[in-house]
Design a protein around this motif. Structure first.
Motif, short mmCIF file in Angstrom:
data_model
loop_
_atom_site.label_atom_id
_atom_site.label_comp_id
_atom_site.label_asym_id
_atom_site.label_seq_id
_atom_site.Cartn_x
_atom_site.Cartn_y
_atom_site.Cartn_z
N GLN A 195 -21.17 -10.83 48.64
CA GLN A 195 -21.93 -10.91 49.88
C GLN A 195 -23.30 -11.57 49.64
N ILE A 196 -23.93 -11.24 48.52
CA ILE A 196 -25.22 -11.86 48.18
C ILE A 196 -25.04 -13.36 47.98
N GLU A 197 -24.00 -13.75 47.27
CA GLU A 197 -23.72 -15.17 47.07
C GLU A 197 -23.48 -15.87 48.41
N ASP A 198 -22.77 -15.20 49.31
CA ASP A 198 -22.51 -15.77 50.64
C ASP A 198 -23.82 -15.90 51.44
N ALA A 199 -24.70 -14.93 51.30
CA ALA A 199 -25.99 -14.98 52.00
C ALA A 199 -26.84 -16.13 51.48
N ILE A 200 -26.84 -16.34 50.18
CA ILE A 200 -27.57 -17.46 49.60
C ILE A 200 -26.98 -18.78 50.09
N ALA A 201 -25.66 -18.88 50.08
CA ALA A 201 -25.00 -20.10 50.57
C ALA A 201 -25.34 -20.34 52.05
N ALA A 202 -25.42 -19.28 52.84
CA ALA A 202 -25.76 -19.41 54.26
C ALA A 202 -27.20 -19.88 54.43
N ALA A 203 -28.10 -19.40 53.59
CA ALA A 203 -29.49 -19.85 53.66
C ALA A 203 -29.60 -21.33 53.28
N VAL A 204 -28.89 -21.72 52.24
CA VAL A 204 -28.92 -23.11 51.79
C VAL A 204 -28.26 -24.03 52.82
N ALA A 205 -27.26 -23.52 53.53
CA ALA A 205 -26.63 -24.33 54.59
C ALA A 205 -27.62 -24.63 55.70
N VAL A 206 -28.53 -23.70 55.96
CA VAL A 206 -29.55 -23.91 56.99
C VAL A 206 -30.65 -24.83 56.46
N GLU A 207 -31.07 -24.62 55.21
CA GLU A 207 -32.16 -25.40 54.63
C GLU A 207 -31.75 -25.86 53.22
N PRO A 208 -31.02 -26.99 53.13
CA PRO A 208 -30.48 -27.45 51.84
C PRO A 208 -31.54 -27.64 50.75
N SER A 209 -32.77 -27.96 51.12
CA SER A 209 -33.82 -28.19 50.11
C SER A 209 -34.15 -26.92 49.33
N TRP A 210 -33.72 -25.77 49.83
CA TRP A 210 -34.00 -24.52 49.14
C TRP A 210 -33.05 -24.24 47.98
N ALA A 211 -31.99 -24.99 47.83
CA ALA A 211 -30.97 -24.70 46.81
C ALA A 211 -31.56 -24.43 45.42
N PRO A 212 -32.47 -25.26 44.92
CA PRO A 212 -32.99 -25.00 43.57
C PRO A 212 -33.74 -23.67 43.44
N TYR A 213 -34.34 -23.22 44.53
CA TYR A 213 -35.10 -21.97 44.47
C TYR A 213 -34.20 -20.76 44.26
N PHE A 214 -32.97 -20.86 44.70
CA PHE A 214 -32.03 -19.75 44.52
C PHE A 214 -31.36 -19.77 43.16
N GLU A 215 -31.69 -20.76 42.33
CA GLU A 215 -31.16 -20.80 40.98
C GLU A 215 -31.94 -19.91 40.02
N LEU A 216 -33.08 -19.40 40.48
CA LEU A 216 -33.83 -18.45 39.67
C LEU A 216 -32.93 -17.25 39.36
N PRO A 217 -32.77 -16.92 38.08
CA PRO A 217 -31.92 -15.77 37.77
C PRO A 217 -32.58 -14.47 38.23
N VAL A 218 -31.93 -13.79 39.13
CA VAL A 218 -32.42 -12.55 39.70
C VAL A 218 -31.35 -11.48 39.55
N ILE A 219 -31.77 -10.30 39.17
CA ILE A 219 -30.86 -9.16 39.08
C ILE A 219 -31.02 -8.33 40.35
N PHE A 220 -29.93 -8.12 41.04
CA PHE A 220 -29.94 -7.31 42.25
C PHE A 220 -29.51 -5.89 41.90
N VAL A 221 -30.28 -4.94 42.38
CA VAL A 221 -29.96 -3.53 42.17
C VAL A 221 -30.03 -2.80 43.51
N GLN A 222 -29.40 -1.66 43.58
CA GLN A 222 -29.35 -0.90 44.82
C GLN A 222 -30.58 -0.01 44.97
N LEU A 223 -31.14 -0.03 46.15
CA LEU A 223 -32.15 0.95 46.51
C LEU A 223 -31.42 2.26 46.83
#
Length: 173
Positions: free
Chosen positions: A8-36
């Motif tokens: 779902q996170i990958e899909d959300a990133i892809a959806a953001a990049v679909a809206v603003e393609p220039s953001w693609a490199p910014y989402f390449e930052l390695p981030v660890i997602f954890v649950q609150l």
């Protein structure tokens, strides 16, 4: 995160990049997602002293649009935290409690800069997603944050922070 949440996170990133393609490199930052924790009042969070970690509550996964917004929001913070490692945003020993346009009190200079950054990014997201009212509200919020800095903390901005805030002011959304 579960495997399903990771997708779902990958899909959300892809959806953001679909809206603003220039953001693609910014989402390449390695981030660890954890649950609150499920009893958290926050929907998402990150912290400058825990770099490249984003915390998401179950509520963040309610819809793809909600998750997309939270992921964009937190990536904005992550990039600003990285910049702050190299270029501090606030002069040394220059702390001052500021209030965001939302009424949230006791914010630092860097937190107000961060709020403006998130507001502008989300304004782009919603503008390009054909939600002009939401985009306008976020843009106005971001400019309100920049006004707080200009009127109450201009003397606390480092040279780099002043440049960043000037660039944000010049954005035409």
């Amino acid at each position: 995160m579960t495997d399903e949440q990771s997708v779902q996170i990958e899909d959300a990133i892809a959806a953001a990049v679909a809206v603003e393609p220039s953001w693609a490199p910014y989402f390449e930052l390695p981030v660890i997602f954890v649950q609150l924790p499920s009893d958290s009042r926050a929907i998402s969070a990150s912290a400058p002293h825990w770099p490249q970690h984003v915390m998401l509550a179950p509520a963040a996964f309610a819809t793809l649009d909600e998750l997309r917004e939270q992921v964009v929001h937190e990536f904005c913070h992550q990039w600003l935290y990285l910049l702050e490692e190299v270029c501090p945003m606030e002069v040394a020993d220059g702390s001052r409690d500021l209030t965001l346009p939302s009424g949230t009190t006791e914010r630092s200079v860097r937190e107000v800069i961060g709020a403006a950054h998130v507001g502008l990014a989300l304004a782009v997201l919603y503008r390009d997603d054909d939600q002009p009212a939401q985009a306008e509200q976020l843009r106005d919020y971001a400019h309100g944050c920049l006004q707080v800095l200009e009127e109450q903390a201009a003397d606390l901005l480092t040279e780099h922070a002043a440049e960043i805030t000037q660039r944000m002011r010049r954005l035409r959304l």
